[in-house]
Design an enzyme around this catalytic site. Structure first.
Site, PDB file in Angstrom:
ATOM      1  N   LYS A  85       0.852  -1.087  -0.130  1.00 41.09           N
ATOM      2  CA  LYS A  85      -0.147   0.055   0.124  1.00 41.09           C
ATOM      3  C   LYS A  85       0.836   1.392  -0.117  1.00 41.09           C
ATOM      4  CE  LYS A  85      -4.297   1.130   2.365  1.00 41.09           C
ATOM      5  NZ  LYS A  85      -4.793   0.872   4.002  1.00 41.09           N
TER       6      LYS A  85
HETATM    7  O1  G3P Z   1      -9.222   1.954   4.918  1.00 38.25           O
HETATM    8  C1  G3P Z   1      -8.852   3.347   5.244  1.00 38.25           C
HETATM    9  C2  G3P Z   1      -9.713   3.436   6.780  1.00 38.25           C
HETATM   10  O2  G3P Z   1      -8.903   2.685   7.658  1.00 38.25           O
HETATM   11  C3  G3P Z   1      -9.925   4.837   7.253  1.00 38.25           C
HETATM   12  O3  G3P Z   1     -10.949   4.956   7.953  1.00 38.25           O
HETATM   13  O4  G3P Z   1     -12.667   5.785   9.308  1.00 38.25           O
HETATM   14  O5  G3P Z   1     -10.076   6.262   9.585  1.00 38.25           O
HETATM   15  O6  G3P Z   1     -11.460   7.425   7.595  1.00 38.25           O
HETATM   16  P1  G3P Z   1     -11.312   6.139   8.343  1.00 38.25           P
END
Ligand code: G3P
Length: 219
Positions: A85
């Site tokens: 990634k």
């Molecule tokens: O896959 C990306 C994710 O972990 C981010 O999620 O909710 O932190 O924006 P969030």
């Protein structure tokens, strides 16, 4: 249609794997920090739970493409089910092109625009990760972004366009709408996956059937 788990918690992943419904895992530096263990060990443990044709995203953290590539090689040496990634930056896409040319799968993360997704396709990315929740946090349409990326990939003549991996999913509606918009994959926090199983009417129906079944057995 694929479902990934978005977590670095090995025990939680292992438990959900028993269902046979999970196709892969995504991790990121924040999730690694929450896991509180050496990221290499975490990736080794997660990778061991999945077959060779699955995808376990391990994120590199560096300023230059060279450093990203060096970290990527370390991760990819663990197993062929590792996906590297990288962030959607100039250096990240340089690393993406280099690794993709060597048949190492790359997931480009932190995608917030269609032009970023176009460059990812040019760089040979296997996956692009638009962040739905964070788009919405900033007044952008995450679902609209997925729809536009889908349209662009379907209409362009790229041989193998990246798979769209909807990330930053915060609700079950995000899951539904991401698939309606044409995503290939959703990556879910375990809490959202658990919610997907549930419906009040299912519980109600089971209660009723259980009651009636007891009556059948008592005849
Ligand atoms: O896959 C990306 C994710 O972990 C981010 O999620 O909710 O932190 O924006 P969030």
């Amino acid at each position: 249609m694929k479902i990934f788990l978005d977590t670095s918690e090995v025990d939680v992943i292992s438990k959900h794997c028993e269902s046979g419904l999970i196709d892969g895992v995504t991790t990121n530096p924040t999730l690694m920090m929450q896991a509180g263990r050496d990221p290499i060990d975490v990736i080794k443990d997660i990778s061991a739970l999945f077959p060779d044709d699955s995808s376990i995203s391990a994120e590199v953290v560096a300023d230059t493409a060279e450093e990203m590539i060096s970290q990527a090689k370390q991760y990819y040496s663990i197993s062929s089910n590792i996906t590297i990634k990288v962030p959607c930056t100039e250096e990240g896409l340089k690393a993406c092109k280099f690794l993709s040319d060597k048949d190492i799968p790359v997931n480009v993360t932190l995608i917030f625009s269609t032009t970023q997704a176009i460059l990812c396709a040019k760089a040979g990315a296997k996956y692009v990760s638009p962040f739905i929740g964070r788009c919405e946090d900033n007044g952008l349409s995450g679902i609209g972004l997925i729809e536009s990326i889908r349209t662009i990939y379907d209409r362009s003549n790229i041989g193998h366009p990246p798979e769209i991996l909807a990330a930053s999913i915060r609700t079950t509606d995000h899951v539904t709408n991401a698939f309606i918009a044409g995503t290939d994959i959703v990556t879910l926090p375990p809490s959202i996956l658990k919610e997907m199983y549930k419906h009040a009417l299912t519980d109600q129906g089971i209660d009723q059937f259980d009651k009636d079944w007891k009556l059948v057995n008592h005849k």
